[in-house]
Design a protein around this motif. Structure first.
Motif, PDB file in Angstrom:
ATOM      1  N   UNK A 110       0.882  -1.290  -0.018  1.00 17.64           N
ATOM      2  CA  UNK A 110       0.100   0.133   0.012  1.00 17.64           C
ATOM      3  C   UNK A 110       0.800   1.378  -0.077  1.00 17.64           C
ATOM      4  N   UNK A 111       1.785   1.252  -1.060  1.00 16.90           N
ATOM      5  CA  UNK A 111       2.436   2.697  -1.175  1.00 16.90           C
ATOM      6  C   UNK A 111       2.205   3.061  -2.340  1.00 16.90           C
ATOM      7  N   UNK A 112       2.468   4.465  -2.440  1.00 19.66           N
ATOM      8  CA  UNK A 112       1.968   5.439  -3.475  1.00 19.66           C
ATOM      9  C   UNK A 112       2.740   5.218  -4.806  1.00 19.66           C
ATOM     10  N   UNK A 113       4.191   4.964  -5.003  1.00 26.88           N
ATOM     11  CA  UNK A 113       4.665   4.359  -6.016  1.00 26.88           C
ATOM     12  C   UNK A 113       4.952   2.993  -6.140  1.00 26.88           C
ATOM     13  N   UNK A 114       6.403   2.683  -6.358  1.00 31.26           N
ATOM     14  CA  UNK A 114       6.798   1.401  -6.426  1.00 31.26           C
ATOM     15  C   UNK A 114       6.991   0.728  -5.114  1.00 31.26           C
ATOM     16  N   UNK A 115       6.912  -0.734  -5.191  1.00 35.13           N
ATOM     17  CA  UNK A 115       7.350  -1.235  -3.732  1.00 35.13           C
ATOM     18  C   UNK A 115       8.682  -1.172  -3.587  1.00 35.13           C
ATOM     19  N   UNK A 116       9.360  -1.814  -4.447  1.00 34.58           N
ATOM     20  CA  UNK A 116      11.017  -1.791  -4.212  1.00 34.58           C
ATOM     21  C   UNK A 116      11.585  -1.064  -5.555  1.00 34.58           C
ATOM     22  N   UNK A 117      12.269   0.048  -5.577  1.00 35.26           N
ATOM     23  CA  UNK A 117      12.718   0.759  -6.622  1.00 35.26           C
ATOM     24  C   UNK A 117      14.324   0.633  -6.335  1.00 35.26           C
ATOM     25  N   UNK A 118      14.991   0.349  -7.409  1.00 39.16           N
ATOM     26  CA  UNK A 118      16.352   0.267  -7.238  1.00 39.16           C
ATOM     27  C   UNK A 118      17.061   0.883  -8.641  1.00 39.16           C
ATOM     28  N   UNK A 119      17.875   1.920  -8.352  1.00 40.47           N
ATOM     29  CA  UNK A 119      18.495   2.522  -9.677  1.00 40.47           C
ATOM     30  C   UNK A 119      20.055   2.908  -9.382  1.00 40.47           C
ATOM     31  N   UNK A 120      20.787   2.490 -10.456  1.00 40.96           N
ATOM     32  CA  UNK A 120      22.079   2.978 -10.559  1.00 40.96           C
ATOM     33  C   UNK A 120      22.874   2.204  -9.191  1.00 40.96           C
ATOM     34  N   UNK A 121      22.868   0.849  -9.093  1.00 41.23           N
ATOM     35  CA  UNK A 121      23.451   0.249  -8.043  1.00 41.23           C
ATOM     36  C   UNK A 121      24.038  -1.100  -8.406  1.00 41.23           C
ATOM     37  N   UNK A 122      24.917  -1.568  -7.361  1.00 44.27           N
ATOM     38  CA  UNK A 122      25.495  -2.892  -7.771  1.00 44.27           C
ATOM     39  C   UNK A 122      25.425  -3.956  -6.577  1.00 44.27           C
ATOM     40  N   UNK A 123      25.102  -5.194  -7.000  1.00 44.27           N
ATOM     41  CA  UNK A 123      25.253  -6.217  -5.871  1.00 44.27           C
ATOM     42  C   UNK A 123      23.988  -6.072  -5.078  1.00 44.27           C
ATOM     43  N   UNK A 124      22.711  -5.927  -5.557  1.00 48.43           N
ATOM     44  CA  UNK A 124      21.587  -5.655  -4.577  1.00 48.43           C
ATOM     45  C   UNK A 124      20.596  -7.141  -4.730  1.00 48.43           C
ATOM     46  N   UNK A 125      20.326  -7.589  -3.566  1.00 47.36           N
ATOM     47  CA  UNK A 125      19.603  -8.833  -3.492  1.00 47.36           C
ATOM     48  C   UNK A 125      18.118  -8.597  -2.824  1.00 47.36           C
ATOM     49  N   UNK A 126      17.193  -8.956  -3.589  1.00 46.12           N
ATOM     50  CA  UNK A 126      15.716  -8.899  -2.714  1.00 46.12           C
ATOM     51  C   UNK A 126      15.483 -10.231  -2.795  1.00 46.12           C
ATOM     52  N   UNK A 127      15.208 -11.033  -1.491  1.00 40.05           N
ATOM     53  CA  UNK A 127      14.983 -12.230  -1.510  1.00 40.05           C
ATOM     54  C   UNK A 127      13.793 -12.715  -0.381  1.00 40.05           C
ATOM     55  N   UNK A 128      12.893 -13.541  -0.768  1.00 35.87           N
ATOM     56  CA  UNK A 128      11.685 -13.885  -0.047  1.00 35.87           C
ATOM     57  C   UNK A 128      11.068 -12.714   0.426  1.00 35.87           C
ATOM     58  N   UNK A 129      10.807 -11.644  -0.190  1.00 32.90           N
ATOM     59  CA  UNK A 129      10.107 -10.465   0.227  1.00 32.90           C
ATOM     60  C   UNK A 129       8.481 -10.636  -0.489  1.00 32.90           C
ATOM     61  N   UNK A 130       7.649 -10.079   0.179  1.00 34.18           N
ATOM     62  CA  UNK A 130       6.229  -9.675  -0.390  1.00 34.18           C
ATOM     63  C   UNK A 130       6.013  -8.126  -0.609  1.00 34.18           C
ATOM     64  N   UNK A 131       5.474  -7.903  -1.834  1.00 36.80           N
ATOM     65  CA  UNK A 131       5.151  -6.753  -2.249  1.00 36.80           C
ATOM     66  C   UNK A 131       3.454  -6.681  -2.860  1.00 36.80           C
TER      67      UNK A 131
END
Length: 189
Positions: A110-131
């Motif tokens: 229930x967020x206004x924009x994106x749940x998880x937003x990642x830009x210009x980054x390195x080695x980012x892990x999203x694991x076992x999450x719920x959006x």
């Protein structure tokens, strides 16, 4: 160690482990700490997944800018006026980027924009999450959105009830991102 009542910019130091007690907390968290492989920063829901809730109704959610070796584990976040979690780098000349970040078993909804937003980054892990229900007031949110991410994993997440048309998106110069074992339901097309 003495308990903190809130987390503010500049409070976190490499090697900190913040155990957030069960309860609901106001949220407008901006994280710029740079941990290391030997001194990571870990922010965890001490009562298990979803026991610590960040109510972001009055703010933009959690922003990690130029952060490194930071993990969020088990937190619930809702009501942001922006993205739930926004991982970004400060900007050109891109000599410092957010890297080695982990979101594990977080629940963003229930967020206004994106749940998880990642830009210009390195080695980012999203694991076992719920959006759930990103873009809940704009009808255009994405569940998990990687832009210009080099090396990352999007594994075992559950993304659902997305009013826009994108549950998981990897775009704009991203490379070496593994997407596997995710469950997606209720995405408008």
């Amino acid at each position: 160690a003495r308990p903190w009542r809130t987390i503010r910019a500049g409070m976190l130091q490499p090697g900190d482990r913040v155990e957030v007690a069960p309860g609901t907390y106001p949220c407008d968290l901006y994280v710029t700490v740079r941990g290391s492989a030997t001194l990571p920063v870990h922010i965890v829901s001490s009562g298990g997944p979803r026991a610590a809730v960040l109510d972001c109704a009055a703010g933009p959610g959690v922003t990690l800018e130029d952060a490194a070796y930071v993990a969020f584990d088990g937190l619930e976040l809702h009501g942001s006026s922006g993205h739930g979690f926004h991982i970004q780098s400060g900007g050109p000349p891109w000599d410092v980027v957010s890297d080695h970040l982990l979101l594990r078993e977080v629940y963003v909804h229930d967020v206004r924009l994106g749940g998880i937003k990642v830009n210009q980054a390195e080695q980012i892990d999203v694991i076992g999450c719920e959006v759930a229900r990103p873009g809940s007031t704009t009808a255009s949110g994405q569940g998990i959105d990687y832009v210009g991410v080099t090396v990352g994993r999007v594994l075992g997440n559950y993304v659902h009830d997305v009013p826009g048309n994108v549950a998981i998106m990897v775009k704009g110069g991203s490379a070496d991102v593994i997407i596997d074992g995710n469950r997606i339901t209720g995405v408008d097309s």
